[in-house]
Design a protein around this motif. Structure first.
Motif, PDB file in Angstrom:
ATOM      1  N   LYS A  50       0.838  -1.200   0.000  1.00  0.00           N
ATOM      2  CA  LYS A  50       0.000   0.000   0.000  1.00  0.00           C
ATOM      3  C   LYS A  50       0.880   1.261   0.000  1.00  0.00           C
ATOM      4  O   LYS A  50       0.617   2.214  -0.735  1.00  0.00           O
ATOM      5  N   LYS A  51       1.945   1.247   0.816  1.00  0.00           N
ATOM      6  CA  LYS A  51       2.863   2.381   0.861  1.00  0.00           C
ATOM      7  C   LYS A  51       3.589   2.555  -0.471  1.00  0.00           C
ATOM      8  O   LYS A  51       3.767   3.684  -0.937  1.00  0.00           O
ATOM      9  N   LEU A  52       3.995   1.442  -1.082  1.00  0.00           N
ATOM     10  CA  LEU A  52       4.652   1.525  -2.396  1.00  0.00           C
ATOM     11  C   LEU A  52       3.714   2.114  -3.437  1.00  0.00           C
ATOM     12  O   LEU A  52       4.109   2.976  -4.221  1.00  0.00           O
ATOM     13  N   GLU A  53       2.475   1.636  -3.420  1.00  0.00           N
ATOM     14  CA  GLU A  53       1.487   2.136  -4.375  1.00  0.00           C
ATOM     15  C   GLU A  53       1.282   3.645  -4.183  1.00  0.00           C
ATOM     16  O   GLU A  53       1.265   4.403  -5.152  1.00  0.00           O
ATOM     17  N   HIS A  54       1.153   4.076  -2.948  1.00  0.00           N
ATOM     18  CA  HIS A  54       0.972   5.497  -2.654  1.00  0.00           C
ATOM     19  C   HIS A  54       2.186   6.305  -3.132  1.00  0.00           C
ATOM     20  O   HIS A  54       2.034   7.346  -3.765  1.00  0.00           O
ATOM     21  N   TYR A  55       3.367   5.809  -2.836  1.00  0.00           N
ATOM     22  CA  TYR A  55       4.592   6.511  -3.232  1.00  0.00           C
ATOM     23  C   TYR A  55       4.681   6.617  -4.757  1.00  0.00           C
ATOM     24  O   TYR A  55       4.984   7.681  -5.292  1.00  0.00           O
ATOM     25  N   LEU A  56       4.414   5.519  -5.448  1.00  0.00           N
ATOM     26  CA  LEU A  56       4.529   5.515  -6.904  1.00  0.00           C
ATOM     27  C   LEU A  56       3.449   6.381  -7.552  1.00  0.00           C
ATOM     28  O   LEU A  56       3.712   7.070  -8.544  1.00  0.00           O
ATOM     29  N   LYS A  57       2.230   6.385  -7.010  1.00  0.00           N
ATOM     30  CA  LYS A  57       1.181   7.258  -7.532  1.00  0.00           C
ATOM     31  C   LYS A  57       1.544   8.723  -7.332  1.00  0.00           C
ATOM     32  O   LYS A  57       1.334   9.546  -8.203  1.00  0.00           O
ATOM     33  N   ARG A  58       2.104   9.028  -6.150  1.00  0.00           N
ATOM     34  CA  ARG A  58       2.531  10.395  -5.864  1.00  0.00           C
ATOM     35  C   ARG A  58       3.602  10.826  -6.864  1.00  0.00           C
ATOM     36  O   ARG A  58       3.573  11.938  -7.376  1.00  0.00           O
ATOM     37  N   GLY A  59       4.510   9.930  -7.208  1.00  0.00           N
ATOM     38  CA  GLY A  59       5.564  10.225  -8.179  1.00  0.00           C
ATOM     39  C   GLY A  59       4.967  10.490  -9.565  1.00  0.00           C
ATOM     40  O   GLY A  59       5.414  11.396 -10.255  1.00  0.00           O
ATOM     41  N   ASP A  60       3.949   9.710  -9.946  1.00  0.00           N
ATOM     42  CA  ASP A  60       3.291   9.928 -11.239  1.00  0.00           C
ATOM     43  C   ASP A  60       2.602  11.290 -11.268  1.00  0.00           C
ATOM     44  O   ASP A  60       2.654  12.012 -12.265  1.00  0.00           O
ATOM     45  N   LEU A  61       1.947  11.666 -10.157  1.00  0.00           N
ATOM     46  CA  LEU A  61       1.272  12.965 -10.105  1.00  0.00           C
ATOM     47  C   LEU A  61       2.287  14.101 -10.172  1.00  0.00           C
ATOM     48  O   LEU A  61       2.055  15.094 -10.874  1.00  0.00           O
TER      49      LEU A  61
END
Length: 188
Positions: A170-181
């Motif tokens: 979940k933390k990885l997904e959040h981090y990677l989504k934040r990077g995409d944004l």
């Protein structure tokens, strides 16, 4: 020879069986420790030390156990001991994912760059995780271990491993989504 046959020979004092056993599993232990520690030289040192510990304690191995899990338990515990040590606290480490690209499949320079960027992004994302979550994810997805094996390696329960994996992902997904944004804002 199987691992169990080699171990039986090692227990009898066979140096050649020791060498075969170490050579057979060196890459597994090295890649696990490299992903945990993020430093190639440190991973080499810890890998050698892990095999020294393994060979010194080979009489404790029970043939009914899974050797790969036992070996990774030794490596994991050694890495944790190092992380608690004064030597680690005095040093700064960087973390890189182990590269295992088959260059024959790379079609262009842009695809190399894209792979490298994705690898770096995943590296940064993994670095944000607590050690126990990163360890569970590395064992599951890079070493392809079952949850019960991870529980044995980390000396925790199956529900704890599941929780660590779920929270870490979940933390990885959040981090990677934040990077995409962030990238969309820079390019948008």
């Amino acid at each position: 020879m199987t691992d169990l046959e080699l171990i039986a020979e090692v227990k009898k004092g066979s140096r050649s069986s020791q060498e075969i056993l170490v050579r057979r599993h060196y890459k597994l232990v090295y890649s696990f420790l490299y992903r945990m520690m993020g430093d190639k030289e440190l991973a080499k040192d810890l890998t050698q030390e892990t095999f020294i510990k393994l060979l010194n304690n080979i009489t404790k191995f029970q043939p009914s156990s899974d050797f790969k899990s036992w070996l990774l338990t030794v490596a994991s515990n050694h890495a944790k001991d190092f992380l608690k040590s004064k030597a680690h606290k005095e040093s700064q480490n960087t973390y890189e994912l182990y590269e295992n690209d088959d260059t024959r499949t790379v079609k262009s320079v842009s695809s190399i760059f894209e792979k490298n960027e994705k690898r770096k992004e995943m590296k940064r994302a993994l670095e944000t995780l607590p050690d126990f979550q990163r360890e569970a994810i590395l064992l599951k997805y890079y070493n392809e271990m079952k949850i019960s094996e991870i529980a044995a390696v980390t000396n925790t329960s199956v529900p704890t491993v599941k929780s660590r994996l779920k929270q870490g992902l979940k933390k990885l997904e959040h981090y990677l989504k934040r990077g995409d944004l962030d990238e969309q804002h820079r390019n948008g």
